[in-house]
Design an enzyme around this catalytic site. Structure first.
Site, PDB file in Angstrom:
ATOM      1  N   CYS A  10       3.134   3.713   0.809  1.00 22.42           N
ATOM      2  CA  CYS A  10       2.544   2.334   0.711  1.00 22.42           C
ATOM      3  C   CYS A  10       3.805   1.390   0.396  1.00 22.42           C
ATOM      4  O   CYS A  10       3.841   0.252   0.853  1.00 22.42           O
ATOM      5  CB  CYS A  10       1.531   2.285  -0.694  1.00 22.42           C
TER       6      CYS A  10
ATOM      7  N   GLU B 122      -4.105  -0.021  -5.873  1.00 25.07           N
ATOM      8  CA  GLU B 122      -3.039  -0.071  -5.184  1.00 25.07           C
ATOM      9  C   GLU B 122      -3.109   0.016  -3.973  1.00 25.07           C
ATOM     10  O   GLU B 122      -3.409   1.240  -3.346  1.00 25.07           O
ATOM     11  CB  GLU B 122      -2.176   1.190  -6.055  1.00 25.07           C
TER      12      GLU B 122
END
Length: 501
Positions: free
Chosen positions: A303, A269
């Site tokens: 993110c 990720e």
């Protein structure tokens, strides 16, 4: 992930002591093999909080050996009922809930996270996620398959084995739970490396792992640096899977190391440069607020940050005006101080990178609407910054900033904005704001992103799969899909004398 109020917050502890600073292997605390330690800091004050044992390859080897032993056929962990694994995860969630105030305070002090966000959002999310994973433990199941001939065929979803898990610094506790929850629910054992900037909450959770009753070796936590401890995990020949959350640059190194070693399974990720598209028919107040939190939450250190805001031409000026007005409301300060609404960046490296990108925006012709520099005399604080008149070729429109910097761009047509939104190496998430359901569905289908939010942003829950397209990673975490990443599917075919329907 919106900012939370403070009405439900308990009073901060005045006597916080950091108890756990050693390496956790086999439910025991160890000094590093090398004898080295590394400092851990408070980013709001730049003061050293403590020294933590510095694990490297030798310590990772010890942890992997313990994890492998715990995973052996016939071990207490392998023979445990799946429902009992779930009970242990429920117990761990209860213990985290008991220590919620301590963990939230530590997360704020070590990670620069607003205390209100740590307590109300992060800790609540950790507890819910663990309970979600606990409920899945005895529901991971295979199928029977009616193949041709006199055979009985079924599938088993078996745990992969020893899983290396490398945790980022922006959500240290949340990401720890995202990693260990599904892995343990499926019956794996784990070797965790927390980020060197923020190892403290992971080490406290290690003590709760033991208290909850997990067998020795099931969870092992090795604090240390990426190029040493992290690299040892990625390239280890006896680790069956590695999961990493962090930068795309490091993700590439991990995938390369996994391929060059034993082709271990990989879940990544990684970074993002997420677009947020605001159409003229959108509820403007709602769009401004969600887009704002989408990029400024946790000082922009997310993110999924909505770091490219595309606004339809006819409402552009008003959107910019309201966004600037909203950004100017922040009160910067120590995240443990009541009233502070923005804390520091994690360290000087990130602080310098953000300020450099802000300067590039000024030089390349973007209009600085507010902020644009450092704040205060101590700590890694950056002013909330808004740029308008941003164009796609500017560095601030292409590079992941990971700071409190909002870029607002203008668009004329849907075809144009979809192409521009997709014109990036990243594909983690996106947002769409419109009151036209047809446009919402059309744009959502066209965007190359693992998650698309419509008329909201940053809604992340344990029930939903999360992960990226393109260079934002591979695999999914959470939701039912997240458990698939921690199992191997085995087909078993048995010869029988006669098959009956």
């Amino acid at each position: 992930m919106s900012s939370s109020g403070t009405s439900d917050l308990p009073v901060l502890p005045t006597d916080l002591k950091i108890q756990y600073t050693k390496i956790f292997i086999n439910n025991e605390w160890h000094d590093s093999v090398s004898g080295k330690k590394f400092p851990v800091f408070n980013p709001a004050t730049e003061e050293e909080l403590c020294q933590v044992e510095e694990g490297d390859k030798a310590d990772v080897d010890k942890a992997v050996k313990a994890a492998r032993q715990a995973f052996q056929i016939g071990s207490p962990w392998r023979t445990m009922d799946a429902s009992e694994r779930g009970r242990l995860l429920y117990k761990l969630a209860d213990l985290i809930e008991r220590d919620r105030l301590l963990l939230a305070t530590m997360e704020s002090m070590n990670g620069g996270k607003l205390y209100s966000n740590a307590y109300l959002n992060d800790l609540a999310g950790c507890i819910k996620t663990l309970r979600y994973c606990a409920g899945w433990a005895d529901k991971i199941q295979g199928r029977t398959i009616p193949i041709d001939g006199n055979f009985f065929t079924y599938t088993r979803h078996e745990p992969i084995g020893v899983c290396g898990q490398i945790i980022p610094w922006n959500f240290p506790l949340v990401m720890l739970i995202w990693k260990i929850g599904p892995a343990l629910s499926c019956g794996n054992t784990v070797v965790v490396k927390p980020a060197e900037q923020t190892p403290l909450t992971a080490l406290h959770v290690a003590s709760l792992i033991k208290e909850a009753g997990f067998p020795p070796g099931v969870v092992n936590i090795v604090p240390g640096y990426g190029p040493t401890a992290g690299a040892a995990i990625s390239s280890h020949m006896d680790i069956d899977k590695v999961a990493f959350t962090g930068s795309t640059e490091v993700g590439k190194l991990i995938k390369e190391a996994a391929g060059k070693s034993n082709l271990k399974r990989v879940t990544l990720e990684l970074g993002g440069k997420s677009p947020c598209i605001v159409l003229a028919d959108a509820d403007l107040d709602n769009a401004v607020e969600f887009a704002h939190h989408g990029v400024f939450y946790h000082q922009g250190q997310c993110c999924i940050a909505a770091s490219r805001i595309f606004v339809e031409e006819s409402i552009y000026d008003e959107f910019v005006r309201r966004s600037v007005e909203r950004a100017k409301k922040y009160i910067l300060g120590n995240p443990l101080t009541p009233g502070a609404t923005q804390g520091p960046q994690i360290d000087k490296e990130q602080y310098d990178k953000i300020l450099d990108l802000i300067e590039s925006g000024k030089k390349e012709g973007a209009k600085l609407e507010c902020g644009g520099g450092p704040w205060g005399n101590k700590g890694y604080f950056v002013q909330p910054t808004v740029f308008s008149n941003v164009t796609d070729e500017m560095r601030i429109a292409k590079e992941e900033i990971f700071g409190p910097v909002q870029q607002i761009m203008k668009f004329k047509s849907l075809d144009d904005v979809i192409k521009r939104a997709n014109n990036t190496f990243y594909g983690l998430s996106a947002g769409v704001f419109t009151n036209d359901i047809d446009k919402a569905v059309t744009i959502s289908s066209a965007l190359q992103a693992g998650t698309v939010w419509v008329n909201c942003y940053g809604v992340v829950t344990a029930q939903c799969p999360f992960g990226g397209f393109k260079m934002s990673g591979n695999g999914r975490e959470l939701g039912e899909y997240g458990f698939h990443e921690y199992t191997e599917v085995k087909t078993v075919t048995v010869k029988i004398s006669q098959k009956n329907s």
